[in-house]
Design a protein around this motif. Structure first.
Motif, PDB file in Angstrom:
ATOM      1  N   MET A  16     -53.507 -66.005 -41.834  1.00  0.00           N
ATOM      2  CA  MET A  16     -53.378 -65.997 -40.377  1.00  0.00           C
ATOM      3  C   MET A  16     -51.959 -65.658 -39.942  1.00  0.00           C
ATOM      4  O   MET A  16     -51.738 -64.848 -39.046  1.00  0.00           O
ATOM      5  CB  MET A  16     -53.796 -67.364 -39.818  1.00  0.00           C
ATOM      6  CG  MET A  16     -55.285 -67.574 -39.735  1.00  0.00           C
ATOM      7  SD  MET A  16     -55.682 -69.122 -38.917  1.00  0.00           S
ATOM      8  CE  MET A  16     -55.164 -70.297 -40.142  1.00  0.00           C
ATOM      9  N   TRP A  41     -50.715 -62.062 -39.604  1.00  0.00           N
ATOM     10  CA  TRP A  41     -51.019 -61.249 -38.434  1.00  0.00           C
ATOM     11  C   TRP A  41     -49.921 -61.316 -37.372  1.00  0.00           C
ATOM     12  O   TRP A  41     -49.825 -60.415 -36.524  1.00  0.00           O
ATOM     13  CB  TRP A  41     -52.338 -61.707 -37.809  1.00  0.00           C
ATOM     14  CG  TRP A  41     -53.551 -61.256 -38.540  1.00  0.00           C
ATOM     15  CD1 TRP A  41     -54.364 -62.015 -39.326  1.00  0.00           C
ATOM     16  CD2 TRP A  41     -54.091 -59.938 -38.585  1.00  0.00           C
ATOM     17  NE1 TRP A  41     -55.378 -61.253 -39.858  1.00  0.00           N
ATOM     18  CE2 TRP A  41     -55.240 -59.977 -39.412  1.00  0.00           C
ATOM     19  CE3 TRP A  41     -53.718 -58.725 -37.993  1.00  0.00           C
ATOM     20  CZ2 TRP A  41     -56.016 -58.843 -39.655  1.00  0.00           C
ATOM     21  CZ3 TRP A  41     -54.485 -57.605 -38.243  1.00  0.00           C
ATOM     22  CH2 TRP A  41     -55.616 -57.666 -39.070  1.00  0.00           C
ATOM     23  N   ILE A  42     -49.111 -62.355 -37.383  1.00  0.00           N
ATOM     24  CA  ILE A  42     -48.119 -62.541 -36.326  1.00  0.00           C
ATOM     25  C   ILE A  42     -47.089 -61.422 -36.288  1.00  0.00           C
ATOM     26  O   ILE A  42     -46.847 -60.833 -35.220  1.00  0.00           O
ATOM     27  CB  ILE A  42     -47.456 -63.932 -36.453  1.00  0.00           C
ATOM     28  CG1 ILE A  42     -48.507 -65.027 -36.219  1.00  0.00           C
ATOM     29  CG2 ILE A  42     -46.289 -64.074 -35.477  1.00  0.00           C
ATOM     30  CD1 ILE A  42     -47.988 -66.433 -36.385  1.00  0.00           C
ATOM     31  N   LEU A  59     -51.604 -60.879 -29.428  1.00  0.00           N
ATOM     32  CA  LEU A  59     -51.261 -62.118 -30.127  1.00  0.00           C
ATOM     33  C   LEU A  59     -51.330 -63.292 -29.171  1.00  0.00           C
ATOM     34  O   LEU A  59     -51.076 -63.142 -27.968  1.00  0.00           O
ATOM     35  CB  LEU A  59     -49.868 -62.012 -30.752  1.00  0.00           C
ATOM     36  CG  LEU A  59     -49.434 -63.178 -31.651  1.00  0.00           C
ATOM     37  CD1 LEU A  59     -50.350 -63.306 -32.855  1.00  0.00           C
ATOM     38  CD2 LEU A  59     -47.993 -62.980 -32.119  1.00  0.00           C
ATOM     39  N   ALA A  75     -56.863 -62.380 -30.684  1.00  0.00           N
ATOM     40  CA  ALA A  75     -56.236 -62.711 -31.965  1.00  0.00           C
ATOM     41  C   ALA A  75     -57.079 -63.713 -32.744  1.00  0.00           C
ATOM     42  O   ALA A  75     -57.175 -63.631 -33.971  1.00  0.00           O
ATOM     43  CB  ALA A  75     -54.834 -63.269 -31.728  1.00  0.00           C
ATOM     44  N   VAL A  76     -57.699 -64.660 -32.037  1.00  0.00           N
ATOM     45  CA  VAL A  76     -58.562 -65.647 -32.701  1.00  0.00           C
ATOM     46  C   VAL A  76     -59.744 -64.955 -33.368  1.00  0.00           C
ATOM     47  O   VAL A  76     -60.057 -65.201 -34.539  1.00  0.00           O
ATOM     48  CB  VAL A  76     -59.048 -66.697 -31.695  1.00  0.00           C
ATOM     49  CG1 VAL A  76     -60.076 -67.627 -32.343  1.00  0.00           C
ATOM     50  CG2 VAL A  76     -57.877 -67.518 -31.156  1.00  0.00           C
ATOM     51  N   ALA A  92     -58.616 -62.795 -36.409  1.00  0.00           N
ATOM     52  CA  ALA A  92     -58.293 -63.605 -37.583  1.00  0.00           C
ATOM     53  C   ALA A  92     -59.555 -64.174 -38.227  1.00  0.00           C
ATOM     54  O   ALA A  92     -59.683 -64.198 -39.455  1.00  0.00           O
ATOM     55  CB  ALA A  92     -57.348 -64.738 -37.192  1.00  0.00           C
ATOM     56  N   THR A 119     -57.523 -71.947 -37.033  1.00  0.00           N
ATOM     57  CA  THR A 119     -57.379 -70.567 -36.570  1.00  0.00           C
ATOM     58  C   THR A 119     -57.195 -70.528 -35.062  1.00  0.00           C
ATOM     59  O   THR A 119     -56.340 -69.783 -34.556  1.00  0.00           O
ATOM     60  CB  THR A 119     -58.614 -69.737 -36.969  1.00  0.00           C
ATOM     61  OG1 THR A 119     -58.828 -69.854 -38.377  1.00  0.00           O
ATOM     62  CG2 THR A 119     -58.419 -68.271 -36.619  1.00  0.00           C
ATOM     63  N   MET A 142     -53.730 -68.962 -33.686  1.00  0.00           N
ATOM     64  CA  MET A 142     -53.834 -67.609 -33.145  1.00  0.00           C
ATOM     65  C   MET A 142     -53.974 -67.560 -31.632  1.00  0.00           C
ATOM     66  O   MET A 142     -53.727 -66.516 -31.029  1.00  0.00           O
ATOM     67  CB  MET A 142     -55.020 -66.890 -33.797  1.00  0.00           C
ATOM     68  CG  MET A 142     -54.923 -66.782 -35.317  1.00  0.00           C
ATOM     69  SD  MET A 142     -53.361 -66.057 -35.901  1.00  0.00           S
ATOM     70  CE  MET A 142     -53.506 -64.386 -35.283  1.00  0.00           C
ATOM     71  N   SER A 143     -54.385 -68.659 -31.010  1.00  0.00           N
ATOM     72  CA  SER A 143     -54.469 -68.648 -29.552  1.00  0.00           C
ATOM     73  C   SER A 143     -53.191 -69.133 -28.899  1.00  0.00           C
ATOM     74  O   SER A 143     -53.021 -68.983 -27.688  1.00  0.00           O
ATOM     75  CB  SER A 143     -55.642 -69.516 -29.082  1.00  0.00           C
ATOM     76  OG  SER A 143     -55.353 -70.901 -29.243  1.00  0.00           O
TER      77      SER A 143
END
Length: 284
Positions: A120, A123-124, A151, A156-157, A160, A228, A232-233
């Protein structure tokens, strides 16, 4: 039939029954019991109260969280099904040698050699405002400014989760497709069926057990996911799992247990609907 013959099947099933009882039935029973307990800001009290379920079932915020979780589940399930089926289809029907099939399948499993959190976090730097994707898009003149929704958003959630759970859809579908008798496809082709007709009338019906098993995997994983959504949120979205994690951090164990019971019932209803539509015993 002698007494030994009558008892033998039960003795054979006893070890598995004990394992399921200790590691499945007992924990669920404890969660159900705790869900009826009372609590305050510092302690929980063994009791029999129902307001934990009342807060869960009659709260607008809780309903909104469950609907948000179901939304994530449906979107991730649809994307993983589409991607997973075509990956499995390619591996099963377009890769000719078993060795290459094994190699490509192992390549699909490479991300699982690392933890979910690392995957996860990776991805940032890619999706961030000044990340690789935004930098490339701005430099190429495709967008005038960095895209903010990439992002710390629901996009993004979902991205991922698709990254994390697609393999759980690929594996059972690939296993099912490999069991399809190639003679059936040749017979359909000899009968004049087009590639699309072979796909819809031969391959997809025979792939239903694998699709059902993959769907069960993805649905149960997404419904219970919380880490996640949290990462991601950026705290801008919620899920049932995240809500329970927050309740546990606040020592609200009975409320979290009540949510866990409700979530379990919802997941079992979804799984029962899938099993009712598709007979997965062919795959098991």
């Amino acid at each position: 039939m002698t007494f030994a013959h009558r008892v033998a099947p039960y003795l054979q099933a006893l070890p598995l029954t004990l394992i399921l009882g200790v590691f499945l039935v007992v924990p669920i029973a404890v969660i159900v019991m705790v869900s009826f307990w009372d609590y305050d800001s510092i302690r929980i009290y063994p009791d029999f109260v129902t307001f934990n379920y009342e807060e869960t079932l009659f709260s607008f915020v809780t309903w909104k969280t469950y609907l948000n979780t179901l939304k994530f589940t449906f979107i991730v399930w649809a994307i993983t099904l589409f991607v997973g089926f075509w990956v499995a289809y390619f591996l099963a029907f377009h890769v000719r040698t078993a060795t290459m099939q094994t190699v490509l399948f192992l390549v699909c499993t490479v991300p699982f050699l690392t933890s979910n959190i690392i995957r996860m976090i990776s991805w940032i730097p890619f999706l961030g405002r000044n990340g690789l994707l935004n930098t490339a898009l701005v430099d190429a003149g495709i967008v005038p400014a960095p895209l903010e929704f990439l992002l710390f958003s629901e996009f993004a959630v979902v991205l991922a989760m698709v990254h994390l759970y697609t393999l759980f859809m690929v594996t059972p579908i690939f296993n099912t497709l490999m069991r399809i008798d190639r003679a059936l496809i040749e017979a359909a082709r000899d009968a004049g069926a087009s590639g699309f007709q072979i796909l819809t009338n031969v391959i997809l019906p025979l792939a239903k057990p694998g699709i059902a098993i993959g769907s069960i995997f993805v649905v149960t994983l997404v419904m219970g996911d919380f880490i996640t959504v949290r990462f991601m949120s950026g705290g801008q979205s919620a899920s049932v799992g995240l809500m329970m994690a927050n309740q546990i951090s606040l020592l609200q164990y009975p409320a979290a247990a009540a949510n866990a019971v409700v979530l379990l019932v919802v997941v079992l209803m979804i799984v029962a609907a899938i099993v009712r539509v598709v007979d997965i015993r062919k795959e098991l």
